[in-house]
Scaffold this active site. Structure first.
Site, PDB file in Angstrom:
ATOM      1  N   LYS A  15       2.267  -8.793  -9.953  1.00  0.00           N
ATOM      2  CA  LYS A  15       2.159 -10.140  -9.395  1.00  0.00           C
ATOM      3  C   LYS A  15       0.783 -10.759  -9.630  1.00  0.00           C
ATOM      4  O   LYS A  15       0.681 -11.906 -10.028  1.00  0.00           O
ATOM      5  CB  LYS A  15       2.479 -10.122  -7.890  1.00  0.00           C
ATOM      6  CG  LYS A  15       3.894  -9.722  -7.556  1.00  0.00           C
ATOM      7  CD  LYS A  15       4.181  -9.805  -6.073  1.00  0.00           C
ATOM      8  CE  LYS A  15       3.298  -8.925  -5.224  1.00  0.00           C
ATOM      9  NZ  LYS A  15       3.487  -7.475  -5.442  1.00  0.00           N
ATOM     10  N   ARG A  90       5.360 -12.381   3.512  1.00  0.00           N
ATOM     11  CA  ARG A  90       5.883 -11.018   3.410  1.00  0.00           C
ATOM     12  C   ARG A  90       6.914 -10.710   4.488  1.00  0.00           C
ATOM     13  O   ARG A  90       7.547  -9.662   4.432  1.00  0.00           O
ATOM     14  CB  ARG A  90       4.745 -10.000   3.536  1.00  0.00           C
ATOM     15  CG  ARG A  90       3.873  -9.968   2.321  1.00  0.00           C
ATOM     16  CD  ARG A  90       2.921  -8.808   2.361  1.00  0.00           C
ATOM     17  NE  ARG A  90       2.148  -8.796   1.120  1.00  0.00           N
ATOM     18  CZ  ARG A  90       1.315  -7.859   0.789  1.00  0.00           C
ATOM     19  NH1 ARG A  90       1.121  -6.835   1.580  1.00  0.00           N
ATOM     20  NH2 ARG A  90       0.653  -7.923  -0.344  1.00  0.00           N
ATOM     21  N   ARG A 129      -4.313   2.127 -11.589  1.00  0.00           N
ATOM     22  CA  ARG A 129      -5.212   1.090 -11.077  1.00  0.00           C
ATOM     23  C   ARG A 129      -6.246   1.707 -10.124  1.00  0.00           C
ATOM     24  O   ARG A 129      -7.409   1.305 -10.131  1.00  0.00           O
ATOM     25  CB  ARG A 129      -4.407  -0.003 -10.348  1.00  0.00           C
ATOM     26  CG  ARG A 129      -5.265  -1.166  -9.867  1.00  0.00           C
ATOM     27  CD  ARG A 129      -4.438  -2.299  -9.332  1.00  0.00           C
ATOM     28  NE  ARG A 129      -4.031  -2.064  -7.962  1.00  0.00           N
ATOM     29  CZ  ARG A 129      -3.310  -2.919  -7.229  1.00  0.00           C
ATOM     30  NH1 ARG A 129      -2.905  -4.056  -7.751  1.00  0.00           N
ATOM     31  NH2 ARG A 129      -2.978  -2.637  -5.988  1.00  0.00           N
ATOM     32  N   ARG A 146       3.511   1.861   1.172  1.00  0.00           N
ATOM     33  CA  ARG A 146       3.549   0.419   0.957  1.00  0.00           C
ATOM     34  C   ARG A 146       4.902  -0.011   0.393  1.00  0.00           C
ATOM     35  O   ARG A 146       5.413  -1.080   0.733  1.00  0.00           O
ATOM     36  CB  ARG A 146       2.408  -0.014   0.022  1.00  0.00           C
ATOM     37  CG  ARG A 146       1.049   0.025   0.705  1.00  0.00           C
ATOM     38  CD  ARG A 146      -0.098  -0.103  -0.266  1.00  0.00           C
ATOM     39  NE  ARG A 146      -0.085  -1.363  -0.975  1.00  0.00           N
ATOM     40  CZ  ARG A 146      -0.682  -1.551  -2.145  1.00  0.00           C
ATOM     41  NH1 ARG A 146      -1.318  -0.579  -2.741  1.00  0.00           N
ATOM     42  NH2 ARG A 146      -0.646  -2.738  -2.712  1.00  0.00           N
TER      43      ARG A 146
END
Length: 196
Positions: A15, A90, A129, A146
Site C-alpha cells: 500500500k 481500519r 522490510r 497484525r
C-alpha cells in the site's frame, strides 16, 4: 484531477509503495496513518507515546486517537482537492468518522482499491522490510498478529465498500510497475484518469 481514494489490504501488500506512485500521478497527497504515527514517535509527542505501546504489540492505535489525527490531516489545504488514504479507515467506527468528515465538506469517496496478497507472501515481504529498515514492528510474530487483527477488524470494511459499489480488487503481487498499472486500469474503469 480531484480524487478521494482509499488503498486497503493486509500489512505488507504494498500500500505505501503504491500510494506514493498514485499520489504523484494524481497530484493528491498520500496520507498514511503509519507514517504520521512514526513521525509522532520520532518526535516523542504525547500522541506518539500513547501510540507506541499499541504499535509495538502489533495492535491498531485506538479509533479516537486515529480519527482526530486523520480529521486534522484531511482539513489541511493540500487535501481539499482530494487525497489517497493508506491505513485508514481500519474499522467500521473509522468508516463512520470518515463518512461524517466528508459529509461535512460535501464530499464522498470516489473509489476503494483492495490490494490482494497471500499471507505467506506478506510475511516474507515484511521480514525483508524489517531487515532493510530495522523496523521492530515487522518481526514475524508481530506480523502474523497484525494479519489476524487485519482479518478481524479491517476485512469487514471491504464488504461495506463493495456494497457501496466503490471497491476495485487488484492483485498486489508482482513488479511494482505492474501493480501500479493494474490499479490505474481499475480506476480508469471507474472514470478516474491519470495525468502523469
Amino acid at each position: 484531477m480531484s480524487a478521494r481514494l482509499l488503498l486497503i489490504g493486509p500489512p505488507g501488500a504494498g500500500k505505501g509503495t503504491q500510494a506514493t506512485r498514485l499520489s504523484d500521478a494524481l497530484g493528491v497527497p498520500a496520507i498514511s496513518t503509519g507514517d504520521i504515527f512514526r513521525m509522532h514517535l520520532r518526535n516523542e509527542t504525547e500522541l506518539g507515546l500513547k501510540a507506541k505501546a499499541f504499535m509495538d504489540a502489533g495492535d491498531n492505535v485506538p479509533d479516537s486517537l486515529t480519527n482526530d489525527l486523520v480529521r486534522d490531516r484531511l482539513s489541511q489545504p493540500d487535501a481539499a482537492g482530494g487525497f489517497l488514504l493508506d491505513g485508514y479507515p481500519r474499522t467500521i467506527d473509522q468508516v463512520r468518522a470518515l463518512d461524517e468528515f466528508l459529509a461535512e465538506h460535501g464530499a464522498s469517496m470516489d473509489a476503494v482499491v483492495e490490494l490482494v496478497a497471500e499471507p505467506d507472501v506478506v510475511v516474507e515481504r515484511l521480514k525483508k522490510r524489517a531487515l532493510d529498515q530495522g523496523r521492530a514492528d515487522d518481526d514475524e510474530a508481530v506480523v502474523r498478529h497484525r494479519l489476524e487483527v487485519y482479518a478481524q477488524q479491517t476485512a469487514p470494511l471491504i464488504g461495506v465498500y463493495a456494497e457501496r459499489g466503490l471497491l476495485a480488487k487488484v492483485d498486489g503481487i508482482g513488479e511494482i510497475a505492474e501493480v501500479t498499472e493494474r490499479i490505474e486500469s481499475a480506476l480508469a474503469a471507474r472514470g478516474i484518469l491519470f495525468t502523469a
